[in-house]
Design a protein around this motif. Structure first.
Motif, PDB file in Angstrom:
ATOM      1  N   ASP A   1      43.354  49.074  38.690  1.00  0.00           N
ATOM      2  CA  ASP A   1      44.485  48.176  38.938  1.00  0.00           C
ATOM      3  C   ASP A   1      44.272  47.275  40.147  1.00  0.00           C
ATOM      4  N   TYR A   2      43.033  47.190  40.634  1.00  0.00           N
ATOM      5  CA  TYR A   2      42.747  46.493  41.893  1.00  0.00           C
ATOM      6  C   TYR A   2      41.514  45.622  41.707  1.00  0.00           C
ATOM      7  N   LEU A   3      41.659  44.323  41.983  1.00  0.00           N
ATOM      8  CA  LEU A   3      40.560  43.363  41.868  1.00  0.00           C
ATOM      9  C   LEU A   3      40.343  42.708  43.223  1.00  0.00           C
ATOM     10  N   ARG A   4      39.112  42.801  43.718  1.00  0.00           N
ATOM     11  CA  ARG A   4      38.719  42.095  44.940  1.00  0.00           C
ATOM     12  C   ARG A   4      37.986  40.823  44.533  1.00  0.00           C
ATOM     13  N   VAL A   5      38.453  39.698  45.034  1.00  0.00           N
ATOM     14  CA  VAL A   5      37.948  38.395  44.606  1.00  0.00           C
ATOM     15  C   VAL A   5      37.343  37.657  45.794  1.00  0.00           C
ATOM     16  N   SER A   6      36.026  37.452  45.769  1.00  0.00           N
ATOM     17  CA  SER A   6      35.382  36.632  46.781  1.00  0.00           C
ATOM     18  C   SER A   6      35.523  35.168  46.381  1.00  0.00           C
ATOM     19  N   ILE A   7      36.136  34.368  47.243  1.00  0.00           N
ATOM     20  CA  ILE A   7      36.354  32.965  46.891  1.00  0.00           C
ATOM     21  C   ILE A   7      35.324  32.035  47.540  1.00  0.00           C
ATOM     22  N   THR A   8      34.473  32.587  48.403  1.00  0.00           N
ATOM     23  CA  THR A   8      33.418  31.781  49.015  1.00  0.00           C
ATOM     24  C   THR A   8      32.328  32.697  49.555  1.00  0.00           C
ATOM     25  N   ASP A   9      31.111  32.187  49.596  1.00  0.00           N
ATOM     26  CA  ASP A   9      30.005  32.943  50.207  1.00  0.00           C
ATOM     27  C   ASP A   9      29.751  32.477  51.636  1.00  0.00           C
TER      28      ASP A   9
ATOM     29  N   MET B  14      26.113  41.789  51.974  1.00  0.00           N
ATOM     30  CA  MET B  14      27.511  42.185  51.884  1.00  0.00           C
ATOM     31  C   MET B  14      28.435  40.973  51.862  1.00  0.00           C
ATOM     32  N   SER B  15      28.090  39.947  52.636  1.00  0.00           N
ATOM     33  CA  SER B  15      28.931  38.750  52.691  1.00  0.00           C
ATOM     34  C   SER B  15      28.978  38.024  51.357  1.00  0.00           C
ATOM     35  N   GLN B  16      27.984  38.240  50.523  1.00  0.00           N
ATOM     36  CA  GLN B  16      27.945  37.581  49.208  1.00  0.00           C
ATOM     37  C   GLN B  16      28.710  38.369  48.154  1.00  0.00           C
ATOM     38  N   ILE B  17      28.963  39.641  48.444  1.00  0.00           N
ATOM     39  CA  ILE B  17      29.686  40.485  47.500  1.00  0.00           C
ATOM     40  C   ILE B  17      31.178  40.444  47.781  1.00  0.00           C
ATOM     41  N   GLY B  18      31.516  40.338  49.053  1.00  0.00           N
ATOM     42  CA  GLY B  18      32.926  40.316  49.407  1.00  0.00           C
ATOM     43  C   GLY B  18      33.426  41.652  49.910  1.00  0.00           C
ATOM     44  N   GLY B  19      32.542  42.592  50.213  1.00  0.00           N
ATOM     45  CA  GLY B  19      32.953  43.853  50.812  1.00  0.00           C
ATOM     46  C   GLY B  19      33.627  44.796  49.835  1.00  0.00           C
TER      47      GLY B  19
ATOM     48  N   THR C 234      32.464  38.262  42.377  1.00  0.00           N
ATOM     49  CA  THR C 234      31.746  37.485  43.379  1.00  0.00           C
ATOM     50  C   THR C 234      32.121  36.012  43.270  1.00  0.00           C
ATOM     51  N   ALA C 235      31.863  35.272  44.340  1.00  0.00           N
ATOM     52  CA  ALA C 235      32.234  33.862  44.375  1.00  0.00           C
ATOM     53  C   ALA C 235      31.520  33.050  43.312  1.00  0.00           C
ATOM     54  N   ASP C 236      30.327  33.524  42.877  1.00  0.00           N
ATOM     55  CA  ASP C 236      29.592  32.790  41.843  1.00  0.00           C
ATOM     56  C   ASP C 236      29.845  33.345  40.442  1.00  0.00           C
ATOM     57  N   GLY C 237      30.894  34.168  40.305  1.00  0.00           N
ATOM     58  CA  GLY C 237      31.375  34.477  38.972  1.00  0.00           C
ATOM     59  C   GLY C 237      30.861  35.722  38.301  1.00  0.00           C
ATOM     60  N   PHE C 238      30.379  36.701  39.070  1.00  0.00           N
ATOM     61  CA  PHE C 238      29.897  37.946  38.489  1.00  0.00           C
ATOM     62  C   PHE C 238      30.845  39.093  38.834  1.00  0.00           C
TER      63      PHE C 238
ATOM     64  N   CYS D 173      27.771  24.017  45.332  1.00  0.00           N
ATOM     65  CA  CYS D 173      29.191  24.058  44.956  1.00  0.00           C
ATOM     66  C   CYS D 173      29.382  24.223  43.449  1.00  0.00           C
ATOM     67  N   GLN D 174      28.416  23.780  42.647  1.00  0.00           N
ATOM     68  CA  GLN D 174      28.530  23.940  41.198  1.00  0.00           C
ATOM     69  C   GLN D 174      28.338  25.395  40.775  1.00  0.00           C
ATOM     70  N   GLU D 175      27.709  26.194  41.633  1.00  0.00           N
ATOM     71  CA  GLU D 175      27.495  27.599  41.304  1.00  0.00           C
ATOM     72  C   GLU D 175      28.711  28.459  41.634  1.00  0.00           C
ATOM     73  N   ILE D 176      29.552  27.975  42.527  1.00  0.00           N
ATOM     74  CA  ILE D 176      30.738  28.724  42.940  1.00  0.00           C
ATOM     75  C   ILE D 176      31.876  28.440  41.964  1.00  0.00           C
ATOM     76  N   LEU D 177      32.632  29.470  41.636  1.00  0.00           N
ATOM     77  CA  LEU D 177      33.753  29.289  40.721  1.00  0.00           C
ATOM     78  C   LEU D 177      34.786  28.336  41.314  1.00  0.00           C
ATOM     79  N   ARG D 178      35.268  27.435  40.488  1.00  0.00           N
ATOM     80  CA  ARG D 178      36.362  26.566  40.884  1.00  0.00           C
ATOM     81  C   ARG D 178      37.655  27.381  40.920  1.00  0.00           C
ATOM     82  N   TYR D 179      38.640  26.870  41.638  1.00  0.00           N
ATOM     83  CA  TYR D 179      39.912  27.578  41.705  1.00  0.00           C
ATOM     84  C   TYR D 179      40.518  27.780  40.315  1.00  0.00           C
ATOM     85  N   GLU D 180      40.353  26.790  39.456  1.00  0.00           N
ATOM     86  CA  GLU D 180      40.899  26.910  38.093  1.00  0.00           C
ATOM     87  C   GLU D 180      40.241  28.077  37.357  1.00  0.00           C
ATOM     88  N   GLU D 181      38.955  28.276  37.578  1.00  0.00           N
ATOM     89  CA  GLU D 181      38.244  29.378  36.935  1.00  0.00           C
ATOM     90  C   GLU D 181      38.650  30.720  37.530  1.00  0.00           C
TER      91      GLU D 181
END
Length: 328
Positions: A10-18, A323-328, A262-266, A38-46
């Motif tokens: 029931d818990y999602l951690r979302v990295s919005i930037t690397d 770790m900074s790329q995963i979001g902790g 992750t910020a790049d969508g994984f 920037c094309q590799e990072i998910l857009r806010y809409e995504e």
């Protein structure tokens, strides 16, 4: 939504930037990680579409992370939009340096609370750990502004590293005497930058508790089930709480309720395993909402029963993400 061994997710951690405005030595190289285009990072809409699919699968707790999430432009509007999805607990992990500017606006946008990463209370040591020009005083002001804004319960996350900040254990604990906040001690994990030396710098939660019992009685505090990995205690006479997160000495795999994006969508079903599920590809090849939700569901079902299995420990060495790329 339950995984294959029956744990409720029931818990999602979302990295919005690397990206991050600090360079903490156990988290990333001194020159920073090689940032994604920037094309590799998910857009806010995504990101919104994935979080919406997650809420339809039963996710009601979302935490925004980074890098440092507050360095990404547009974060306030994004928070306001996803809060409207009916998220029960919307939080953010930050290094605190930008909270003096954003705390009140974050609360107004719908953010419920913040966790602030702070590994020292000493100005010179803060500069040594963070390898940045931003002063400790800015973080301390951020803590003050977060409390004034009502971003509570406020939690301070302290990664303990032998020979670096272990002599401050008691100083951090004493913060809880007069303040209604939680100081959470976290065991150092052998991941990313710390993989080669974490074992030599590791301090167990057991050792920390033994030291704190010399200050005062350490009394267990009841907390809601499924609300994170920390086990909470209170020093006799204290207003606040102490949390202990034992990733290594007493892992909590059987009760883990989270997955990471992750910020790049994984999707990473487990922090300690190397398996990842590419939702960015699903999104950008034209998947509809039902197909996206199915892909997210499959990622959750792939969550391993035990993240610290021998296979997972081997994968830690193979995992190329910091770790900074995963979001902790």
């Amino acid at each position: 939504m339950k995984d294959e061994v029956g744990r409720q997710i029931d818990y999602l951690r979302v990295s919005i930037t690397d990206r991050c405005n600090l360079r903490c030595f156990y988290c990333m190289p001194e020159d920073g990680v090689q940032t994604k285009d920037c094309q590799e990072i998910l857009r806010y809409e995504e990101l919104y579409r994935i979080i919406k699919a997650a809420t339809e699968l039963g996710i009601d707790k979302v935490r925004l992370t980074g890098g440092e999430p507050l360095v990404r432009k547009g974060v306030l509007d994004f928070i306001e939009r996803i809060k409207a999805l009916g998220i029960k607990d919307l939080s953010l992990t930050t290094n605190g340096t930008l909270l003096p500017k954003y705390a009140a606006d974050l609360k107004a946008a719908g953010l419920d609370r913040v966790n602030i990463s702070l590994d020292t209370l000493q100005a010179e040591k803060f500069a040594e750990i963070s390898r940045a020009k931003l002063p400790l005083s800015q973080v301390l002001l951020g803590i003050k502004e977060a409390r004034l804004a009502g971003l509570e319960p406020l939690k301070l996350n302290v990664v303990l590293i032998k020979g670096i900040n272990d002599e401050e254990i008691e100083d951090f604990a004493k913060l809880t005497y007069d303040n209604q906040l939680s100081v959470r001690f976290i065991e150092l994990m052998p991941l990313g930058e710390s993989y080669d030396w974490a074992q030599d710098r590791y301090i167990s939660i057991f050792e920390i508790k033994e030291r704190l019992r010399k200050l005062a009685a350490l009394n267990p505090v009841n907390k809601p089930q499924g609300n994170g990995p920390a086990k909470y205690y209170r020093l006799a006479g204290a207003k606040g709480k102490l949390g202990f997160i034992s990733f290594i000495s007493d892992h909590f795999c059987s009760n883990c309720n989270r997955v990471r994006l992750t910020a790049d969508g994984f999707v990473k079903p487990c922090l300690h395993a190397d398996s990842e599920h590419n939702l960015k590809e699903v999104l950008r090849t034209g998947a509809n909402d039902a197909e996206l939700k199915e892909a997210l569901e499959m990622a959750i079902l792939a969550k391993p029963e035990q993240g610290l299995s021998q296979e997972a420990k081997t994968n830690l060495e193979l995992n190329q993400r910091q770790m900074s790329q995963i979001g902790g």
